[in-house]
Design an enzyme around this catalytic site. Structure first.
Site, short mmCIF file in Angstrom:
data_model
loop_
_atom_site.label_atom_id
_atom_site.label_comp_id
_atom_site.label_asym_id
_atom_site.label_seq_id
_atom_site.Cartn_x
_atom_site.Cartn_y
_atom_site.Cartn_z
N LYS A 1 0.07 -9.14 4.37
CA LYS A 1 1.42 -9.12 3.74
C LYS A 1 1.67 -10.57 3.36
O LYS A 1 2.27 -10.69 2.33
CB LYS A 1 2.39 -8.44 4.52
CG LYS A 1 2.37 -7.20 4.62
CD LYS A 1 2.69 -6.49 3.47
CE LYS A 1 2.44 -4.94 3.55
NZ LYS A 1 2.52 -4.13 2.46
N GLU B 1 12.55 -5.47 0.91
CA GLU B 1 12.41 -4.11 1.33
C GLU B 1 11.43 -4.15 2.32
O GLU B 1 10.44 -5.10 2.45
CB GLU B 1 12.33 -3.17 0.51
CG GLU B 1 10.75 -2.65 0.07
CD GLU B 1 10.07 -4.05 -0.58
OE1 GLU B 1 10.78 -4.69 -1.11
OE2 GLU B 1 8.67 -4.00 -0.42
N SER C 1 -6.50 -4.60 7.18
CA SER C 1 -5.47 -5.23 6.61
C SER C 1 -4.46 -5.86 7.76
O SER C 1 -3.66 -6.78 7.32
CB SER C 1 -4.71 -4.12 5.78
OG SER C 1 -4.51 -2.98 6.43
#
Ligand code: PLP
Lengths: 400, 267
Positions: free
Chosen positions: A93, A115, A382
């Site tokens: 991220k 968000e 990830s």
């Protein structure tokens, strides 16, 4: 694919998908964002600063690791893990939040909103906001606030204000609605950092471009380590940012197969899942046209997954296009299968994967044995699983 | 001439402004809506904007969000909203009705099916919050072919180029959202609206309805002087929210507020 892949078009469309489906008040701001994004992605100074941050703050390049024991165990393809779990804040991220925050600074915005579902994107946003001294507000569904209290506390420590969203199903989609409402109200000073390849154009293209560092590195590392391209790529798909980040630099390499793994929750046949590409249909939500999980009347249905980061009823429009065009294949993995993948990797390689990434791990355990021993699969790891330990213990009836 | 165009024509000839209430179909109960619409007409409104509930009303504030949730709890849907209009039309074939909502329910029903059904029940306009003119070509021509006006929104930050886009794509009227924010937010700033209206008027001859932030008769009167119509939504829905156990009370409070607005606007 003989033609060079070149999407989206100038209107932000991937075939029939994508676009700009927003209220009029946001048309100006997304236009302004698009102009800034197009300009700075060509700006050597911006790119140099981005690269330096990725290297010194995020810790890139992330390793490509040959999981030999796991490969031997499955008895098929050689498995290589792209270690996004080793990034600062523990997931892919941050590649995106670093990029968007630099853009926000260039655009003179002083306030950041985001968000978040599991809280990973919220943490990655709060982190970069702290570093740049920007005000930060994170919207999170009230249900997620309750089940991800650790990340809520992390965000608060980082100086962000976390707003629990009480509307609708009180999860990620409602957090996105609330962030859009905030943006409409505070467009003048506020930059909205969307956490995945969703939202109106230019977000799907822009977030992709910030995440393609994953695939660019992986390609180079694979060539250096093995002298050739991989045969297949596997990544989990929530909104689809880690998957497109890995896939994109390989799209024109027709020999490389791509598998996006959606969350089947209790199983797609039960209706309790988060797999729009496998079991949904096209519609319009959150600014773009894509596959959605909805009822016959076009109302969005609540989704289910053990992994909060995959618990979203839509998916990035580029994946919708890659599915329809046949360039990528989308499959699904249930909660139980993902849990088994989680344990497999932890026990065999000493790497604790995020529950999201565990979906990609679990699919690999099906795919690898069907491929020859000299073939290569790159799996996008990830994120790391530390954030999921409580969920896991609870699910397995263990008291900590 | 469409029913909307004729209505604005008639109003302008008599020097009056349109009073346009917004009501979420099916809130608080599906049986409430048709009688409420008739009562609104009796109270002196000119056009009714009927809200189609959606699970993810991104542009709405808490009042209309909750109205949507209440309607959806009763399984309200786009098809049922169309039935509501059909029922309303049995007694009223004069008052223009504009559907207002989000794109996905229309997308799910199918554009052509929707346009045909809307024509059949004599809907006059369709306002889709998350469908800007850039994405609307297909939908706009389906509606226009059937004599239905596509109504677009303008915001305080819409530039001249965008106003001309709305003018080209839209018909019936243009809805000017008077403030940056969601429905039901804040109070509108009269001076700002007046300034923006000059720019808008210079670029379109369509009538302008002004909404967002109209809460009482006083504001309605002020806004009426600036535009061609006054849209009032959250202030009405709040009456429903405050009287969930007594829908008749909600209805009579809504009628009272509309009558007060009508009187103030006609002064
Ligand atoms: C570790 C990890 N992987 C994957 C995802 C899913 O997002 P995306 O599909 O955009 O990569 C998330 C989202 O929170 C995540 O935290």
């Amino acid at each position: 694919m003989t033609q060079h892949y070149n999407l989206p078009d100038e209107r932000g469309h991937f075939g029939p998908y994508g676009g700009k489906f927003v209220a009029e008040t946001l048309m100006g701001p997304i236009q302004e964002l698009e102009e800034a994004y197009l300009r700075y992605m060509q700006d050597p100074e911006f790119l140099t600063e981005l690269d330096a941050d990725l290297q010194h703050y995020v810790g890139r390049p992330s390793p490509l690791y040959h999981a030999e024991r796991w490969s031997r165990h499955l008895g098929g393809a050689q498995l290589y893990l792209k270690r996004e779990d080793l990034n600062h804040t523990g997931a892919h991220k941050v590649n995106n939040t670093i990029g968007q925050a630099l853009l926000a600074k260039r655009m003179g915005k002083t306030r950041i909103i985001a968000e978040t579902g599991a809280g990973q994107h919220g943490v990655a946003t709060a982190t970069v906001a702290a570093r740049l001294g920007l005000e930060c507000v994170v919207y999170m569904g009230a249900v997620d606030v309750a089940r991800q209290s650790l990340n809520v506390y992390r965000m608060k420590l980082l100086g962000a204000k976390v707003v629990a969203v009480e509307s609708g199903s009180k999860t990620l989609k409602d957090a996105l609605n609330e962030a859009l409402r905030d943006w409409v109200t505070n467009v003048d000073n506020t930059f909205y950092i969307i956490g995945t390849v969703a939202g109106p154009h230019p977000y799907p293209a822009m977030v992709r471009d910030f995440q393609t560092v994953i695939g660019r590195e992986a390609k180079e590392q694979c060539l250096t380590m093995t002298g050739r391209l991989p045969d297949a790529l596997v990544a989990c798909v929530g909104g689809g940012s880690n998957a497109i980040g890995l896939f994109y630099p390989f799209i024109d390499d027709a020999s490389v197969k791509m598998y996006g793994v959606e969350a089947a929750g209790d199983g797609v046949e039960t209706g309790r899942h988060s797999a729009p590409l496998c079991a949904g249909r096209p519609g319009v939500l959150h600014g773009n046209r894509t596959y959605l999980i909805e009822d016959d009347d076009g109302e969005i249905i609540e989704t289910h997954s053990i992994s909060a980061g995959l618990d979203y009823p839509g998916v990035g429009p580029e994946h919708a296009w890659l599915k329809d065009s046949g360039r990528a294949e989308y499959v699904n993995i249930t909660d139980d299968e993902a849990l088994k993948g989680f344990h497999d990797l932890t026990e065999m390689e000493g790497i604790i994967p995020a529950l999201e990434s565990s979906h990609a791990i679990a699919y690999t355990t099906k795919l690898a044995p069907t491929m020859p021993k000299d073939s290569i699969i790159i799996i996008n790891l990830s994120g790391r699983g530390d954030k999921d330990i409580m969920t896991l213990a609870q699910r397995e009836g263990i008291e900590l | 001439m469409s029913r909307l165009a004729a209505k604005f024509d008639e109003l302008s000839k008599s020097g009056r402004k349109a009073l346009i209430p917004f009501l979420t179909a099916g809130d608080p109960h599906p049986n409430f809506t048709v009688p409420m619409m008739h009562a609104m007409v009796e109270a002196g409104v000119d056009i009714i904007e009927l809200g189609v509930p959606f699970s993810d009303p991104m542009a709405d504030g808490p009042v209309i969000q909750k109205a949507s949730e209440r309607a959806l709890a009763h399984k309200m849907s786009l098809r049922k909203v169309l039935n509501i209009v059909a029922e309303f039309r049995r007694k009223d074939d004069q008052t223009p009705v504009v559907l207002m909502g989000y794109l996905n329910p229309i997308e799910a029903m199918g554009y052509e099916d929707f346009a045909n059904a809307a024509q059949r029940v004599e809907i006059d306009g369709v306002l889709t919050v998350d469908l800007p003119p850039e994405e609307a070509d297909f939908c706009v021509s389906l509606l226009k072919e059937r004599g239905i006006d596509p109504v677009f929104l303008l915001a305080p930050n819409s530039n001249e180029e965008r106003i001309r886009k709305m003018d080209a794509a839209g018909s019936g009227y243009i809805y000017y959202v008077s403030l940056k924010g969601v429905t039901g937010a804040g109070h509108l700033n009269t001076a700002d609206v007046e300034e923006r209206l000059k720019l808008i008027r210079a670029n379109t001859r369509l009538p302008i309805g002004i909404g967002f932030g109209v809460k009482d008769a006083e504001t309605a009167k002020t806004v009426a002087h600036l535009g061609d119509g006054v849209v009032v939504g959250s202030a009405l829905i709040s009456k429903i929210e405050a009287n969930l156990d007594n829908p008749e009370q909600a209805c009579s409070e809504i009628v009272d507020l509309l009558k007060a607005m009508r009187a103030a606007m006609d002064e």
